[in-house]
Design an enzyme around this catalytic site. Structure first.
Site, PDB file in Angstrom:
ATOM      1  N   ASP A  13       0.862  -1.180   0.000  1.00  0.00           N
ATOM      2  CA  ASP A  13       0.000   0.000   0.000  1.00  0.00           C
ATOM      3  C   ASP A  13       0.895   1.226   0.000  1.00  0.00           C
ATOM      4  O   ASP A  13       1.981   1.212   0.585  1.00  0.00           O
ATOM      5  CB  ASP A  13      -0.985   0.002   1.174  1.00  0.00           C
ATOM      6  N   GLU A 106      -7.739   4.026  12.505  1.00  0.00           N
ATOM      7  CA  GLU A 106      -6.656   3.421  13.281  1.00  0.00           C
ATOM      8  C   GLU A 106      -6.251   4.179  14.530  1.00  0.00           C
ATOM      9  O   GLU A 106      -5.417   3.702  15.294  1.00  0.00           O
ATOM     10  CB  GLU A 106      -5.432   3.241  12.382  1.00  0.00           C
TER      11      GLU A 106
END
Ligand SMILES: [Zn+2]
Length: 449
Positions: A13, A106
């Site tokens: 990513d 997150e």
């Protein structure tokens, strides 16, 4: 959670921090998929987003994007979903990519409660799905994942835990990861500096199958032979003209594998017992989707799942067979509007929907077929969406059917409504015993509007 596997497909990513990327080299290094940062908060778009998506697609990687969530309220979560969806338009929309959009949630710098974290997450996910037509997946860290309610377990999980030895922890919402980001300091040819490394829980073929939008989407029953459509038909066993509640599909061999057309929770996985809602259905697997519809797979020779199990789209759920009342090995697939009582079974066809259109609409891959404008329609043909209701209305005698499909006049609709009204009063008066009294009371209610 489960460990990594050598046969699993590898990916990365990236965001603007990776700078200019040589995607051909990335692909040559067998990095088959990538999640690319798109947006963050309500206004930020990664400056390399469009360049990265185009480069990765050109090199033949499977591409997805992610949004870094900052919201602390439902309203802001909605605004962030709108910003993400809008930014995706620059690359042709979420449906132009092979992998689903991602909510990257997150951290919690504002210190909101666990309950509020779940409100924010759910709001963002539902709004994003509404805007893109694709169910997103959740990215989060190993410890932050513990904030999410079990109900979010219906979303696929992309989890971060940077370790070669320690697997991600089991969580209330998840016992398995779908994608594991196992390193933040990977080295990949074509990228200067560190990059995050990821592994999907399966092969490249599995990954394509799970999320792939390049399959034939116009026919959700690709690979099956359709032997009997949904709707009125002559029953193959009894010979009686009857409404067919589902669609009959055939695979070869006779005990060929049956895969779930849709994800959900297994509600039934055994021989259908008379009176249960699955009498004569033989060995039946029934799966409730996230909209509360029940997907019924009947006449199986064996079930491969257990009640309570979460099943993903494309997962093996049983083997084709001819148990119950069946004219030979086939799959009878039906979609019920409800799961209770009797597993949503209704004596008339009112409890089921047309399975092909349901799946097409569910995956949002093809728009619902619009009826032609009234002026262009054959007025003697009842629209497919109205067939079930029309059959019921005519059977109940509220409409004599002498002018099917014709535009109903004011007088006719008035007569039907009035008859309906009187019958309802008679019905209630049957319990109460006084039509005149009921009429007075209904008039008061009607006067209130
Ligand atoms: Zn059937």
């Amino acid at each position: 959670m489960q460990a990594r596997k050598d046969s699993n497909v590898q990916g990365i990513d990236v965001s603007r921090y990776q700078g200019k990327i040589d995607w051909q080299q990335v692909k040559a290094d067998k990095r088959e998929f990538v999640f690319i940062k798109a947006t963050e908060g309500q206004t930020y778009t990664d400056p390399n987003f469009v360049t990265n998506v185009k480069g990765a697609l050109l090199a033949g990687l499977l591409v997805g994007t992610y949004h870094f969530l900052r919201a602390t309220s439902a309203d802001v979560a909605k605004a962030e979903a709108a910003h993400y969806a809008k930014s995706l338009e620059a690359i042709g929309g979420a449906k132009a990519l092979q992998l689903p959009p991602v909510m990257d949630y997150e951290n919690n710098p504002a210190g909101i409660s666990k309950a509020q974290i779940n409100v924010v997450a759910r709001t963002f996910l539902l709004e994003l799905e509404r805007l893109t037509g694709i169910k997103p997946i959740i990215y989060t860290g190993n410890s932050f994942a513990g904030n999410f309610d079990a109900s979010l377990g219906s979303y696929d999980l992309w989890i971060a835990r940077y370790s070669d030895t320690r697997v991600p922890d089991d969580q209330p919402a998840w016992k398995f990861w779908d994608v594991w980001q196992y390193s933040e300091s990977g080295r990949v040819p074509g990228i200067v500096g560190n990059v995050d490394l990821n592994e999907f829980n399966g092969s490249l073929a599995d990954l394509k199958k799970r999320y792939g939008r390049e399959q034939d989407v116009s026919n959700p029953f690709n690979g099956y032979r359709i032997t009997s459509p949904f709707g009125m038909r002559k029953h193959p066993v009894s010979g009686v003209n009857k409404f067919h509640r589902g669609i009959d599909l055939v695979v070869s061999p006779a005990d060929g594998p049956i895969y779930a057309f849709i994800a959900g929770e297994v509600m039934h996985a055994k021989m259908g017992v008379s009176g249960s809602g699955f009498g004569n259905y033989g060995i039946t697997v029934a799966i409730r989707d996230d909209k509360g519809y029940l997907h019924v797979y009947a006449h199986l020779s064996a079930a491969a799942v257990k009640v309570g199990q979460q099943v993903k789209r494309g997962q093996l759920i049983g083997k084709q067979g001819s148990t119950g009342i069946s004219s030979g090995a086939h799959l009878h697939y039906e979609v019920r509007k409800a799961c209770t009582p009797q597993y949503g079974y209704t004596a008339t066809e009112s409890g089921v929907v047309e399975p092909t259109q349901y799946l097409i609409n569910y995956y949002g891959q093809t728009p619902v077929k619009e009826d032609k404008p009234l002026s262009q329609r054959d007025i003697n043909v009842v629209s497919p969406w109205a067939e079930a209701t029309w059959a019921e209305v005519t059977a109940n005698g509220y409409y004599d059917g002498t002018r099917p499909g014709a535009m109903i006049t004011r007088e006719e609709s008035g007569i039907v409504m009035n008859r309906l009204r009187k019958n309802i009063l008679k019905l209630i008066a049957g319990i109460n015993g006084n039509v005149a009294d009921m009429d007075e009371r209904l008039k008061k209610i009607e006067a209130e509007g």
